[in-house]
Write a protein that holds these residues in place. Sequence first.
Motif, PDB file in Angstrom:
ATOM      1  N   PHE A 313      45.498  29.059  71.657  1.00  0.00           N
ATOM      2  CA  PHE A 313      46.412  28.185  72.665  1.00  0.00           C
ATOM      3  C   PHE A 313      47.368  27.084  71.956  1.00  0.00           C
ATOM      4  N   ALA A 314      47.386  26.970  70.591  1.00  0.00           N
ATOM      5  CA  ALA A 314      48.130  26.242  69.801  1.00  0.00           C
ATOM      6  C   ALA A 314      49.527  27.125  69.411  1.00  0.00           C
ATOM      7  N   LYS A 315      50.639  26.355  69.199  1.00  0.00           N
ATOM      8  CA  LYS A 315      51.815  26.824  69.104  1.00  0.00           C
ATOM      9  C   LYS A 315      51.877  26.629  67.563  1.00  0.00           C
ATOM     10  N   PRO A 316      51.837  27.810  66.686  1.00  0.00           N
ATOM     11  CA  PRO A 316      51.791  27.546  65.254  1.00  0.00           C
ATOM     12  C   PRO A 316      53.026  26.780  64.624  1.00  0.00           C
ATOM     13  N   TRP A 317      54.318  26.935  65.229  1.00  0.00           N
ATOM     14  CA  TRP A 317      55.519  26.367  64.956  1.00  0.00           C
ATOM     15  C   TRP A 317      55.384  24.756  64.867  1.00  0.00           C
TER      16      TRP A 317
END
Length: 560
Positions: A313-317
Amino acid sequence: MADIQADGGEVTEIRLGPVADSDGLVDVWFTEPDGRRLVVPAFASGGEWKVRYSSLAAGTHHYEVGTPTVPNLAGVAGTIDVTARPDQQRLAARGPLRIAPDGRHLEHSDGTPFFWLADTWWYGFAERLQLTEFREFAAARAEQGFSVIQIVAGLYPESLPQAAAARSRSGWVWDEEAGAPNPEWFDEADHRIAALADQGLVPCIVGAWGHYYELMDSGQLARHWREMIARWAAYPVVWCLAGEASLTPAVDVDDPELRSALEAETTEEALRDLAAHEHATIEHQLKTLNDVARTVRSADPFGRLVTIHSVPFAKPWEFLEDESVVDFWLLQTGHQGHQALAPAVDQMQAALDHRPAKPVINGEPSYEGIAGSSWQDIQRFMFWSHVLSGAAGHSYGAHGIWGFNTSSVPGLYSGLAPHWRDAADLPGSRQLGLGRRMLAALPWHEFEPHPEWLSPSAHPGDRLLPYAAGLREGPRVFYFPPNAYLTNCFRYSAIWFHELGDRRWRAELIDPVTGAVEREFVVEPEPDGSARLVGGAGFLTPLPSWADWLVVLHPEGGPR
């Protein structure tokens, strides 16, 4: 005549001279036939300084030690004569990976499309996996159709420095007393990286799991990365800056302030609340990671692709101060079996929609067998739903393999696991290998998602419906998840293909478990370009059974 003869892409190791106690770090300057200069870090091994080099540029390459502070290497220089080889089936001959012109896929430097199908061997350097076993398993995975092995360079997940589970035969990757990499550990690991390349498998090497960016300082991690680059950058590797980049070293589950997070309704809510609680630690950890990321980019003379691995659920950017330090996204979407399916596609779609566009791969879907779940049907759904949504490939993992569990290490934080040899026989890996081979017979790298070509079809409100992708003029590929995934078991009672034009199509109905063609038939569109799928197991579905199925449409001749 050149000092050394080498085939194009072949890794050449050059012995430079003995190591002295007073030596610092050593760099070697290579000049290619066109005059381009590369600064390649050397490494110490067995009492000698060595450097590794590879190039596809035919001609004479010159090298010289470029570090004047190491007097015993003064004047060391030579040449390498690189010859192109016609054997384009070799990984080295096709060249390292790069981003394809469409910005969505990967390819070799000779332009050959590359489909990423990875197996997950995080603990692949651990002593409980013998070198002979490693080589045999690599050969088996290559035979099944895998193209990548994901492996961690000693700073592993779910363990702390000097943990018994993280040990190799030569000790640990980092020498705490010397405050430097352990050269014997790397000498041992070298054989495994070479074994992967020999089998045509691209090593995707994770430099460190995320929590090590908190446990070690940026100087230590930069030194660790320099050793990796010196040893392995000449191979056609891919670098992963961190696994679970924002994962902190430990969470105290008895902390009263964390109870509300741990008791949240959903995993997504829990992870968000935990991240808020650990904000200061995560911020410091990611600051170190970004410092090191810039160092990796500048230190690798061969310019290998770089990625980063996320948490669910995290956005790697959002981990990065500068997104240009990575070339593609390597997601992790959760390990909750059926509950992870729709969220996995949501996360994939969010990454595909992010700009600037980069290739996207789910680097850690729900492992086969983890938590007594996520069996082969879930593996097939993850593979086909992601690839037909626009992913550049897919990563597989099996509980028992990622940690190379044995009777001596029966499990880590995620609980007891089967012996890795038993996990190696789980059917999902073979079925995904078949999937890659099926796609290899098609122009998969030109495919685009087209949910409008099918009804019913997956959409943001229901990700468990069928998927469609391909070329307007064909071929077209359709994936139908099993009936058990449907919220309404009657949804397959009428399946329609759309936008077929006024031509006939040859259809293949394929079993994704075996790759066998169940039946072939002709699809003749109605005047509006639509055609209904007919036949099947009864009024609930025109498919042969309630299991998952593939349909491939090939154009047949010109317009009717």
